[in-house]
Design a protein around this motif. Sequence first.
Motif, PDB file in Angstrom:
ATOM      1  N   ARG A 132      19.496  97.229  76.071  1.00 12.21           N
ATOM      2  CA  ARG A 132      20.050  95.935  75.637  1.00 12.21           C
ATOM      3  C   ARG A 132      19.133  95.280  74.610  1.00 12.21           C
ATOM      4  O   ARG A 132      19.584  94.700  73.623  1.00 12.21           O
ATOM      5  CB  ARG A 132      20.210  94.999  76.840  1.00 12.21           C
TER       6      ARG A 132
ATOM      7  N   ASP B 190      30.184 100.520  83.553  1.00 14.48           N
ATOM      8  CA  ASP B 190      30.249  99.150  83.032  1.00 14.48           C
ATOM      9  C   ASP B 190      29.294  98.979  81.861  1.00 14.48           C
ATOM     10  O   ASP B 190      29.594  98.292  80.888  1.00 14.48           O
ATOM     11  CB  ASP B 190      29.855  98.129  84.123  1.00 14.48           C
TER      12      ASP B 190
ATOM     13  N   ASN C  11      30.699 100.412  78.764  1.00 20.11           N
ATOM     14  CA  ASN C  11      31.686  99.486  78.188  1.00 20.11           C
ATOM     15  C   ASN C  11      31.043  98.274  77.534  1.00 20.11           C
ATOM     16  O   ASN C  11      31.473  97.832  76.465  1.00 20.11           O
ATOM     17  CB  ASN C  11      32.667  99.009  79.262  1.00 20.11           C
ATOM     18  N   GLU C  12      30.020  97.786  78.194  1.00 13.98           N
ATOM     19  CA  GLU C  12      29.298  96.634  77.628  1.00 13.98           C
ATOM     20  C   GLU C  12      28.773  96.991  76.231  1.00 13.98           C
ATOM     21  O   GLU C  12      28.904  96.217  75.282  1.00 13.98           O
ATOM     22  CB  GLU C  12      28.134  96.286  78.575  1.00 13.98           C
TER      23      GLU C  12
ATOM     24  N   SER D 217      31.541  97.329  73.634  1.00 11.57           N
ATOM     25  CA  SER D 217      32.076  96.051  73.153  1.00 11.57           C
ATOM     26  C   SER D 217      31.172  95.471  72.061  1.00 11.57           C
ATOM     27  O   SER D 217      31.569  94.585  71.328  1.00 11.57           O
ATOM     28  CB  SER D 217      32.229  95.067  74.312  1.00 11.57           C
ATOM     29  N   GLN D 218      29.970  96.002  71.945  1.00 10.18           N
ATOM     30  CA  GLN D 218      29.094  95.562  70.847  1.00 10.18           C
ATOM     31  C   GLN D 218      29.045  96.596  69.724  1.00 10.18           C
ATOM     32  O   GLN D 218      28.158  96.563  68.874  1.00 10.18           O
ATOM     33  CB  GLN D 218      27.681  95.334  71.383  1.00 10.18           C
TER      34      GLN D 218
END
Length: 688
Positions: A179, A220, A223-224, A227-228
């Motif tokens: 992240r 998840d 997917n996170e 989405s970026q």
Amino acid sequence: MIKKYIYGSPIETSAVVEDIETSNDLIQYFDEIKDENSISFRYVMDNNDIVYGLGEANRGINKRGYIYDSFCTDDPNHTEEKRSLYGAHNFIVVSGMISVGIFVDCAAKVTFDIGYSDSSMIKITPSENDFTVYIIEGKSAYDIIKQFRKMIGRSYIAPRWAFGFQQSRWSYMSKDEIREVVKKYRENGIPLDAVYLDIDYMERYKDFTINEETFSDFEDFVNEMRSQGIRLVPIIDAGVKIEDGYDIYEEGVKNNYFCKRADGSDFVAGVWPGRTHFPDFLNKDARRWFGLKYKFLIDKGIDGFWNDMNEPAMFYTDEGIAEAIEYIKNFDFSNPDSNTFFQLKDKITGLSNRMEDYKGFYHNIDGKSVRHDKVHNLFGFNMTRAAGEAFEELEPNKRILMFSRSSYIGMHRYGGIWTGDNQSWWSHLLLNIKMMPSLNMCGFIYSGADLGGFGSHCTRDLMLRWLAFGIFTPLMRNHSALGTRLQECYNLGDTEDFKNIISIRYSLIPYLYSEYMKACLNDDMMFKPLSFEYPADEFAKTVEDQLIVGESLMIAPVYTQNAKGRYVYLPEDMLLVTFKSSSQRKYQLLKKGMHYISASVNEVPVFIRKNKMLPLCRTTNCTDNMDTSKFEIIAYTSENIEYSMYEDDGISKDYYNPDNYCSFEIREMDGQLGAVSSKTIVKLSLFN
Ligand code: MIG
């Protein structure tokens, strides 16, 4: 014209897809020399002959003057004297008064002595006597290469998102570390499409598992990231951990899917997971079984992988350790002289990748037991083929990113390659430049090196210069080893320059992707030596640090530290475009001949060839947001010209649809040259 000669009874390597009749004549062009145990092929070179080929190999575009062993090797120290790297690509072309190509389809080690023992002699020696030789005649080296490429079948096609910039590190240890990487790239406005998962995403380095502590709720997280605009690309290693209760291990044992020792027991090698078994990728049932395991990650939203350690690399074997221990036990420590001391040392440091160990296990090829060293170069190929064949089955309409470390010709149909563990050395930037056309000759089009260098500490200027070359390579990935200086672009100071250079890549993607696809679909090369486009130019034949990229461009990367520019040879008049970012550019028309070109570390010089054009789109932060409806055209012409651009959705496989081509034309209209296209042309920069 291709002729095929069979020696002994070779196993089917699957390198070649075309049906070629076996010739019973004596082999042409090369002299066949038989001595007691081996057969070799000799060719006396002319003074001016150039030897192209060998794909992923050390040294220059012209392979003359050294000796190369085709034997897939995990050696992270690619110094000048090395003879083997990770791939085995046994194809060369001798080009001079006459041109001839030779492909030695042999799964065991093959030595190419290209003017090393005798400066005018090529001597090719397979280490086994069962192999097939193909001799290819043609008008030129380029023509021979195209025939060869047709014979070995269409190259693997990557999804378009894989042309985005990708960031890797051994390893990002957790979701939060990833992240953070993505956040930093986005905050700094540096475009990014993918982040790599190196071995630590797994649970104790077990293939097709996920470390639940550091990567919980993996789906998840995928997917996170999606989405970026970010894809995660996990690594898959060749060795399967021996551990009770681990399904892959247990299934492999039960079904005899692992490589065996001579006594029939499962062969053991120590790699990252500790003691492992090697899946027998040469056994088609095992191959299918392992391939379908990728589904575990595909089901979690993953659509790209890299296959590692598949030479196969071995840190040690039980046999090797037992021998070393025996040796130490019997070692006379009372008064060792230097020789015996070094022998002792070698016993330990020589435990990895021992030839004895490669002779210590067996494959089951259609029911026949074959000792590994005789088919060594097919291992990585077939690991990647396992994945490729499974992807066809699992996702027939979707392209999955796949590239491998080890390879053999034939693997190019199933995946690309990266060039393994290079170093943060200026000489390795140059090696990367020189290797690209050779890789293309052997069918590896989706390829690239670890930008910035894998081992050693990278400096800011090296990274900038390497990126300035990397913006042209299909795989554009920054990757580095454990323990080296952090080399993500935001860790190297003033991020503006990185943002600018990578932004150039994103505006080039439509052109690069188009040239890439044409190279794959037409058995052509995306990176060419100058001599292939200017065959009559004697000086161009000697240039190894400039390349033709697709039909419109020539590049001349700067690869020396502290240089403010470099000399560039122009085989014809060209338009120099010096990019500072995707939109900031300077133009200069240059005449054929030698020129000194200035280029600061934050500038990228690109040469547009005469009567060619370059379409550019607006830059974006990731390929998801690319807009390919509007283009800017830079053209160097005073005539009507056309550029046919390949474009598709980048993910499905409708490659031969004629609608995938659109054209950009520069055409005379009302006494003036203007641009015509079905795309919107927002700006035309025309030079003549
Ligand atoms: O023994 O997975 O070439 O890219 O980061 C090293 C860790 C194993 C070698 C690969 C490199 C990767 C590293 N791997």
